[in-house]
Design a protein around this motif. Structure first.
Motif, PDB file in Angstrom:
ATOM      1  N   VAL A  27       0.854  -1.186   0.000  1.00  0.00           N
ATOM      2  CA  VAL A  27       0.000   0.000   0.000  1.00  0.00           C
ATOM      3  C   VAL A  27       0.889   1.234   0.000  1.00  0.00           C
ATOM      4  CG1 VAL A  27      -1.807   1.238   1.266  1.00  0.00           C
ATOM      5  CG2 VAL A  27      -1.799  -1.256   1.228  1.00  0.00           C
ATOM      6  N   LEU A  28       1.968   1.186   0.781  1.00  0.00           N
ATOM      7  CA  LEU A  28       2.980   2.233   0.821  1.00  0.00           C
ATOM      8  C   LEU A  28       4.337   1.561   0.746  1.00  0.00           C
ATOM      9  CD1 LEU A  28       1.659   4.406   3.801  1.00  0.00           C
ATOM     10  CD2 LEU A  28       1.556   4.983   1.375  1.00  0.00           C
ATOM     11  N   ARG A  29       5.294   2.235   0.147  1.00  0.00           N
ATOM     12  CA  ARG A  29       6.638   1.653   0.064  1.00  0.00           C
ATOM     13  C   ARG A  29       7.671   2.766  -0.031  1.00  0.00           C
ATOM     14  NH1 ARG A  29       8.636  -3.657  -2.379  1.00  0.00           N
ATOM     15  NH2 ARG A  29      10.214  -4.022  -0.804  1.00  0.00           N
ATOM     16  N   GLY A  30       8.728   2.672   0.783  1.00  0.00           N
ATOM     17  CA  GLY A  30       9.834   3.614   0.704  1.00  0.00           C
ATOM     18  C   GLY A  30       9.494   5.034   1.117  1.00  0.00           C
ATOM     19  N   VAL A  31       8.620   5.191   2.087  1.00  0.00           N
ATOM     20  CA  VAL A  31       8.219   6.535   2.511  1.00  0.00           C
ATOM     21  C   VAL A  31       9.272   7.123   3.448  1.00  0.00           C
ATOM     22  CG1 VAL A  31       6.478   7.904   3.733  1.00  0.00           C
ATOM     23  CG2 VAL A  31       5.765   5.983   2.280  1.00  0.00           C
ATOM     24  N   ASP A  32       9.830   8.260   3.069  1.00  0.00           N
ATOM     25  CA  ASP A  32      10.742   9.051   3.898  1.00  0.00           C
ATOM     26  C   ASP A  32      10.047  10.382   4.132  1.00  0.00           C
ATOM     27  OD1 ASP A  32      12.962   7.196   3.930  1.00  0.00           O
ATOM     28  OD2 ASP A  32      13.289   7.745   1.835  1.00  0.00           O
ATOM     29  N   LEU A  33       9.808  10.692   5.404  1.00  0.00           N
ATOM     30  CA  LEU A  33       9.009  11.869   5.722  1.00  0.00           C
ATOM     31  C   LEU A  33       9.387  12.392   7.093  1.00  0.00           C
ATOM     32  CD1 LEU A  33       6.434  13.563   4.939  1.00  0.00           C
ATOM     33  CD2 LEU A  33       5.101  11.791   6.074  1.00  0.00           C
ATOM     34  N   GLU A  34       9.396  13.714   7.244  1.00  0.00           N
ATOM     35  CA  GLU A  34       9.601  14.333   8.553  1.00  0.00           C
ATOM     36  C   GLU A  34       8.423  15.262   8.820  1.00  0.00           C
ATOM     37  OE1 GLU A  34      12.612  17.537  10.380  1.00  0.00           O
ATOM     38  OE2 GLU A  34      13.548  15.626   9.836  1.00  0.00           O
ATOM     39  N   LEU A  35       7.751  15.036   9.952  1.00  0.00           N
ATOM     40  CA  LEU A  35       6.609  15.847  10.349  1.00  0.00           C
ATOM     41  C   LEU A  35       7.004  16.722  11.528  1.00  0.00           C
ATOM     42  CD1 LEU A  35       4.006  12.943  10.219  1.00  0.00           C
ATOM     43  CD2 LEU A  35       4.346  14.730   8.505  1.00  0.00           C
ATOM     44  N   PRO A  36       7.191  18.017  11.301  1.00  0.00           N
ATOM     45  CA  PRO A  36       7.635  18.900  12.382  1.00  0.00           C
ATOM     46  C   PRO A  36       6.557  19.049  13.455  1.00  0.00           C
ATOM     47  CG  PRO A  36       7.585  20.057  10.253  1.00  0.00           C
ATOM     48  CD  PRO A  36       7.026  18.702  10.041  1.00  0.00           C
ATOM     49  N   PRO A  37       6.959  19.137  14.714  1.00  0.00           N
ATOM     50  CA  PRO A  37       5.972  19.298  15.786  1.00  0.00           C
ATOM     51  C   PRO A  37       5.256  20.644  15.672  1.00  0.00           C
ATOM     52  CG  PRO A  37       8.192  19.530  16.657  1.00  0.00           C
ATOM     53  CD  PRO A  37       8.320  19.117  15.222  1.00  0.00           C
ATOM     54  N   GLY A  38       3.968  20.622  15.999  1.00  0.00           N
ATOM     55  CA  GLY A  38       3.199  21.856  16.005  1.00  0.00           C
ATOM     56  C   GLY A  38       2.808  22.380  14.636  1.00  0.00           C
ATOM     57  N   ARG A  39       3.058  21.614  13.597  1.00  0.00           N
ATOM     58  CA  ARG A  39       2.716  22.041  12.232  1.00  0.00           C
ATOM     59  C   ARG A  39       1.535  21.245  11.727  1.00  0.00           C
ATOM     60  NH1 ARG A  39       6.802  24.456   9.106  1.00  0.00           N
ATOM     61  NH2 ARG A  39       5.046  24.800   7.717  1.00  0.00           N
ATOM     62  N   LEU A  40       0.696  21.867  10.952  1.00  0.00           N
ATOM     63  CA  LEU A  40      -0.427  21.218  10.310  1.00  0.00           C
ATOM     64  C   LEU A  40       0.048  20.690   8.964  1.00  0.00           C
ATOM     65  CD1 LEU A  40      -3.447  20.645  10.588  1.00  0.00           C
ATOM     66  CD2 LEU A  40      -3.870  22.841   9.497  1.00  0.00           C
ATOM     67  N   VAL A  41      -0.176  19.412   8.727  1.00  0.00           N
ATOM     68  CA  VAL A  41       0.276  18.777   7.491  1.00  0.00           C
ATOM     69  C   VAL A  41      -0.928  18.144   6.812  1.00  0.00           C
ATOM     70  CG1 VAL A  41       1.779  17.000   6.517  1.00  0.00           C
ATOM     71  CG2 VAL A  41       2.527  18.305   8.505  1.00  0.00           C
ATOM     72  N   ARG A  42      -1.011  18.285   5.517  1.00  0.00           N
ATOM     73  CA  ARG A  42      -2.143  17.750   4.765  1.00  0.00           C
ATOM     74  C   ARG A  42      -1.666  16.624   3.853  1.00  0.00           C
ATOM     75  NH1 ARG A  42      -5.099  21.704   0.620  1.00  0.00           N
ATOM     76  NH2 ARG A  42      -2.933  21.870   0.000  1.00  0.00           N
ATOM     77  N   ALA A  43      -2.404  15.524   3.861  1.00  0.00           N
ATOM     78  CA  ALA A  43      -2.125  14.410   2.949  1.00  0.00           C
ATOM     79  C   ALA A  43      -3.202  14.423   1.871  1.00  0.00           C
ATOM     80  CB  ALA A  43      -2.142  13.082   3.694  1.00  0.00           C
ATOM     81  N   VAL A  44      -2.787  14.514   0.623  1.00  0.00           N
ATOM     82  CA  VAL A  44      -3.732  14.551  -0.486  1.00  0.00           C
ATOM     83  C   VAL A  44      -3.398  13.453  -1.487  1.00  0.00           C
ATOM     84  CG1 VAL A  44      -4.248  17.013  -0.275  1.00  0.00           C
ATOM     85  CG2 VAL A  44      -2.383  16.283  -1.735  1.00  0.00           C
ATOM     86  N   GLY A  45      -4.405  12.989  -2.173  1.00  0.00           N
ATOM     87  CA  GLY A  45      -4.211  11.972  -3.195  1.00  0.00           C
ATOM     88  C   GLY A  45      -5.524  11.294  -3.507  1.00  0.00           C
ATOM     89  N   PRO A  46      -5.550  10.526  -4.575  1.00  0.00           N
ATOM     90  CA  PRO A  46      -6.787   9.843  -4.958  1.00  0.00           C
ATOM     91  C   PRO A  46      -7.117   8.693  -3.993  1.00  0.00           C
ATOM     92  CG  PRO A  46      -4.982   9.145  -6.364  1.00  0.00           C
ATOM     93  CD  PRO A  46      -4.448  10.245  -5.488  1.00  0.00           C
ATOM     94  N   ASN A  47      -8.344   8.200  -4.085  1.00  0.00           N
ATOM     95  CA  ASN A  47      -8.731   7.034  -3.299  1.00  0.00           C
ATOM     96  C   ASN A  47      -7.761   5.893  -3.577  1.00  0.00           C
ATOM     97  OD1 ASN A  47     -10.958   8.342  -2.306  1.00  0.00           O
ATOM     98  ND2 ASN A  47     -12.416   7.368  -3.697  1.00  0.00           N
ATOM     99  N   GLY A  48      -7.372   5.208  -2.511  1.00  0.00           N
ATOM    100  CA  GLY A  48      -6.474   4.070  -2.651  1.00  0.00           C
ATOM    101  C   GLY A  48      -5.004   4.434  -2.702  1.00  0.00           C
ATOM    102  N   ALA A  49      -4.662   5.704  -2.532  1.00  0.00           N
ATOM    103  CA  ALA A  49      -3.265   6.131  -2.614  1.00  0.00           C
ATOM    104  C   ALA A  49      -2.481   5.824  -1.340  1.00  0.00           C
ATOM    105  CB  ALA A  49      -3.185   7.628  -2.915  1.00  0.00           C
ATOM    106  N   GLY A  50      -3.167   5.507  -0.229  1.00  0.00           N
ATOM    107  CA  GLY A  50      -2.478   5.161   1.011  1.00  0.00           C
ATOM    108  C   GLY A  50      -2.522   6.238   2.085  1.00  0.00           C
ATOM    109  N   LYS A  51      -3.375   7.246   1.921  1.00  0.00           N
ATOM    110  CA  LYS A  51      -3.457   8.337   2.895  1.00  0.00           C
ATOM    111  C   LYS A  51      -3.868   7.822   4.276  1.00  0.00           C
ATOM    112  CE  LYS A  51      -6.504  10.529   0.501  1.00  0.00           C
ATOM    113  NZ  LYS A  51      -6.707   9.634  -0.626  1.00  0.00           N
ATOM    114  N   SER A  52      -4.932   7.052   4.347  1.00  0.00           N
ATOM    115  CA  SER A  52      -5.405   6.529   5.634  1.00  0.00           C
ATOM    116  C   SER A  52      -4.384   5.573   6.237  1.00  0.00           C
ATOM    117  CB  SER A  52      -6.755   5.816   5.471  1.00  0.00           C
ATOM    118  OG  SER A  52      -7.750   6.744   5.109  1.00  0.00           O
ATOM    119  N   THR A  53      -3.755   4.778   5.421  1.00  0.00           N
ATOM    120  CA  THR A  53      -2.715   3.870   5.904  1.00  0.00           C
ATOM    121  C   THR A  53      -1.566   4.669   6.502  1.00  0.00           C
ATOM    122  OG1 THR A  53      -3.334   2.195   4.283  1.00  0.00           O
ATOM    123  CG2 THR A  53      -1.115   2.032   5.229  1.00  0.00           C
TER     124      THR A  53
END
Length: 108
Positions: A27-53
């Motif tokens: 569903v997801l593979r090779g995700v490298d991501l940094e989520l800074p504390p206190g920041r609002l981040v939005r995940a966008v993409g089509p259905n089935g892209a892995g956002k909920s996962t």
């Protein structure tokens, strides 16, 4: 990285992947991501892209099949898009329910 009292570190995903079942599709593979504390981040993409996962992995609801997640705060919550019919929660009611399960008072 060392943090002082009250300071939070970013949540980091390094090479994170998730598949359902030992031989299921990735569903997801090779995700490298940094989520800074206190920041609002939005995940966008089509259905089935892995956002909920991705959200479930960041919240600690699911474990990655590969890679590492570090810096997750001790208390996280995930509000699913849909609730099972046996659980007639609103989003707010669900978060209050999770908080009570973790020993927090309603005011917290």
């Amino acid at each position: 990285m060392t943090t002082s009292v009250g300071e939070r570190e970013p949540v980091r995903l390094a090479g994170v992947g998730r598949r359902y079942g030992s031989r299921g599709p990735w569903v997801l593979r090779g995700v490298d991501l940094e989520l800074p504390p206190g920041r609002l981040v939005r995940a966008v993409g089509p259905n089935g892209a892995g956002k909920s996962t991705l959200l479930r992995l960041v919240a600690g609801v699911d474990a990655p099949a590969e890679g590492r997640i570090t810096g997750r705060p001790p208390r996280t919550a995930y509000v699913p898009e849909r609730f099972p019919p046996a659980l007639p929660f609103t989003a707010h009611g669900y978060l209050v329910h999770l908080a009570r399960l973790r020993g927090l008072r309603t005011g917290a």
